[in-house]
Design a protein around this motif. Structure first.
Motif, mmCIF file in Angstrom:
data_model
loop_
_atom_site.group_PDB
_atom_site.id
_atom_site.type_symbol
_atom_site.label_atom_id
_atom_site.label_comp_id
_atom_site.label_asym_id
_atom_site.label_seq_id
_atom_site.Cartn_x
_atom_site.Cartn_y
_atom_site.Cartn_z
ATOM 1 N N ILE A 142 5.235 -10.092 1.495
ATOM 2 C CA ILE A 142 5.872 -8.788 1.673
ATOM 3 C C ILE A 142 7.344 -9.002 1.334
ATOM 4 C CG2 ILE A 142 6.327 -6.883 3.299
ATOM 5 C CD1 ILE A 142 3.407 -7.388 3.543
ATOM 6 N N GLY A 190 -5.075 -18.001 2.812
ATOM 7 C CA GLY A 190 -4.479 -16.949 3.626
ATOM 8 C C GLY A 190 -2.980 -16.787 3.437
ATOM 9 N N GLU A 197 1.920 -1.087 -3.308
ATOM 10 C CA GLU A 197 2.709 -0.239 -2.423
ATOM 11 C C GLU A 197 2.713 -0.817 -1.005
ATOM 12 O OE1 GLU A 197 1.858 4.361 -0.872
ATOM 13 O OE2 GLU A 197 0.298 3.171 -1.826
ATOM 14 N N PHE A 198 3.886 -0.785 -0.390
ATOM 15 C CA PHE A 198 4.013 -1.254 0.995
ATOM 16 C C PHE A 198 3.601 -0.106 1.926
ATOM 17 C CE2 PHE A 198 6.757 -1.547 4.821
ATOM 18 C CZ PHE A 198 6.286 -2.753 5.320
ATOM 19 N N LEU A 199 2.603 -0.374 2.740
ATOM 20 C CA LEU A 199 2.116 0.665 3.661
ATOM 21 C C LEU A 199 2.585 0.348 5.077
ATOM 22 C CD1 LEU A 199 -1.619 0.890 2.507
ATOM 23 C CD2 LEU A 199 0.244 2.416 1.853
ATOM 24 N N VAL A 205 -0.199 -13.579 0.205
ATOM 25 C CA VAL A 205 0.375 -12.229 0.283
ATOM 26 C C VAL A 205 1.837 -12.340 0.710
ATOM 27 C CG1 VAL A 205 0.256 -9.992 1.465
ATOM 28 C CG2 VAL A 205 -1.857 -11.204 0.881
ATOM 29 N N ALA A 248 -3.788 0.968 -0.981
ATOM 30 C CA ALA A 248 -2.414 1.092 -1.480
ATOM 31 C C ALA A 248 -2.425 1.219 -3.005
ATOM 32 C CB ALA A 248 -1.621 -0.142 -1.060
ATOM 33 N N VAL A 285 4.709 -5.405 -2.123
ATOM 34 C CA VAL A 285 3.777 -6.444 -1.679
ATOM 35 C C VAL A 285 3.214 -7.164 -2.901
ATOM 36 C CG1 VAL A 285 1.724 -6.914 -0.289
ATOM 37 C CG2 VAL A 285 3.188 -4.971 0.282
ATOM 38 N N GLU A 335 -2.505 -1.872 12.352
ATOM 39 C CA GLU A 335 -3.600 -2.536 11.631
ATOM 40 C C GLU A 335 -4.817 -2.694 12.544
ATOM 41 O OE1 GLU A 335 -2.798 -5.954 9.056
ATOM 42 O OE2 GLU A 335 -0.677 -5.485 9.293
#
Ligand code: AMP
Ligand code: GLY
Length: 423
Positions: free
Chosen positions: A155, A150, A186-188, A153, A118, A141, A192
């Protein structure tokens, strides 16, 4: 051979069970292990971050081979410290574990070596980050640079949410020093895929792909968790996609780390997103994933210790690493309330005939009984020729295990089954 496994979760239990299959192994120590691992190894009350304690134990007990599984000790240099004492290890040295230990490092590595990921900006100054967010595309993000259990992150669906995340990391220091630098990216979108790979810096051998289920509730609702279940292989990871990943991501990453003087030896974890513009790296981990390991290792047909030793001795290219053509499903059983607050201390009952496929994460022994001691309590894995059967079998086993307040997702693998029909 005397083996030491550092760590104490479901992943470590899966590693211990697999290592036990090797006839040359006479004893396995788990530091610290847990109440379930205690069925398969000798647990020693030394924390996974206590590097001095780990090294002292390994030397005093003449450990022949050490496996360092969690991120913290790897980033703190456990492998470097053990190797200094002449103990062969599986796991990267600290200068390579940084690929997970610093998001800024990994993003800059990918940019420098044209590895698809990203778009992003790095910030060390909070006001500059807040200003950037005035006009950044939303959703966005926000990632803390360092390890954050963990949870580093966020969003953000709105500008305010994004700014709050920046303030909590950089001003309130909710992740301590890990928030000194942040990445805004960048939000992708896209499916996954997790791919774990053995690498000795010369060759890279991807393992069977897998799919994690991170949300607490069915149909991907509820809070993010450490992972509520996994399936392998991941149907989105088709042969053509695997080829692209190998050419554009796996081999270039190994070569990039060599060029940086940070040869990576161990298990390199690629968190990938299959976007419309091709596969992109969402994150690297410097270790086996949890709970991916609980579906990947049961499908490994080659002896695990043999593969690990080949990695350590840089002769991975000389051996064959085989996986079964079948599928696996792991369902995590958690304490009621997880990932928010939950009670501990409930007795766990696991029938003897399925104990082999139960990987315990959060349990301890009290008064001779196994009781819950964590949010994710255990994972139950089944393997079968088809994904459908692996899922059915895993849930049959889940129904035989009980502890008060136990909850689990009912739809592990459902998305993968639907995808199989689409692809
Ligand atoms: P972790 O780093 O394991 O806490 O997980 C982060 C999760 O956030 C990933 O599994 C993705 O689902 C999501 N994520 C991370 N980066 C991005 C991104 N750039 N775009 C969309 N989702 C992301
Ligand atoms: N399952 C994701 C991880 O191990 O980080």
């Amino acid at each position: 051979m005397k083996i030491m496994v550092v760590g104490g979760g479901g992943r470590e239990h899966a590693i211990v069970k697999k290592i036990k299959e090797n006839k040359a192994v006479t004893e396995i120590f788990a530091l610290p292990g847990n109440g379930g691992i205690a069925m398969d190894a000798t647990c020693v009350n030394i924390g996974a971050k206590d590097i001095d304690g780990i090294v002292k134990f390994a030397v005093e007990n003449k450990i022949d081979y050490a496996i360092v599984a969690p991120d913290d000790p790897l980033v703190l240099g456990a492998v470097d410290a053990l190797e200094e004492k002449g103990i062969p290890c599986f796991g990267p040295r600290a200068n390579a574990a940084i690929i997970e230990g610093s998001k800024v490092f990994s993003k800059n590595l990918m940019k420098k070596y044209n590895i698809p990921t990203a778009e992003y900006e790095v910030f060390t100054d909070m006001d500059a980050a807040l200003k950037y967010l005035e006009s950044a595309p939303i959703p966005t993000v926000i990632k803390a640079d360092g390890l954050a259990l963990g949870k580093g992150v966020i969003i953000a669906q709105t500008r305010e949410e994004a700014k709050d995340a920046v303030r909590s990391m950089m001003q309130d220091k909710v992740f301590g020093k890990s928030g000194d630098q942040i990445v805004i990216e960048e939000f992708l979108t896209g499916p996954e895929v997790s791919v774990l790979a053995f690498t000795d810096g010369k060759s890279i051998v991807p393992m069977v792909s897998s799919m994690d289920h991170k949300r607490a509730g069915d149909n991907d609702t509820g809070l993010n968790t450490g992972g509520m279940g996994t399936i392998a292989p991941n149907p989105y990871y088709t042969d053509p996609i695997a080829w692209v990943c190998t050419e554009q991501i796996f081999i270039p990453t190994v070569q990039a780390m060599n060029k940086e003087g940070r040869t990576f030896k161990g298990c390199l974890y690629f968190g990938l997103m299959l976007t419309e513009k091709g596969p992109k790296v969402i994150e690297y981990n410097c270790r086996f994933g949890d709970p991916e390991t609980q579906v990947v290792l049961p499908l490994l047909e080659t002896d695990l210790l043999t593969v690990m030793q080949a990695v350590t001795e840089e002769r991975l290219g000389d051996i064959e690493v085989k996986f079964s053509d079948g599928s696996a499903c792991c369902v995590i059983m958690a304490s009621g309330g997880y990932p928010s607050s939950y009670q501990k201390g409930f007795e766990i009952s696991i029938p003897e005939n399925i104990a082999d496929s139960v990987y315990v994460a959060g349990a301890e022994i009290k008064d001779g009984k196994m009781v819950t001691s964590g949010g994710r309590v255990l994972g139950v894995t089944a393997t079968a020729n088809s994904l459908e059967d692996a899922i059915t079998e895993a849930y049959k086993k889940v129904e035989k295990i009980s502890f008060e307040g136990a909850f689990y997702r009912h739809d592990i693998g459902a998305r993968a089954l639907a995808a199989k029909k689409e692809i």
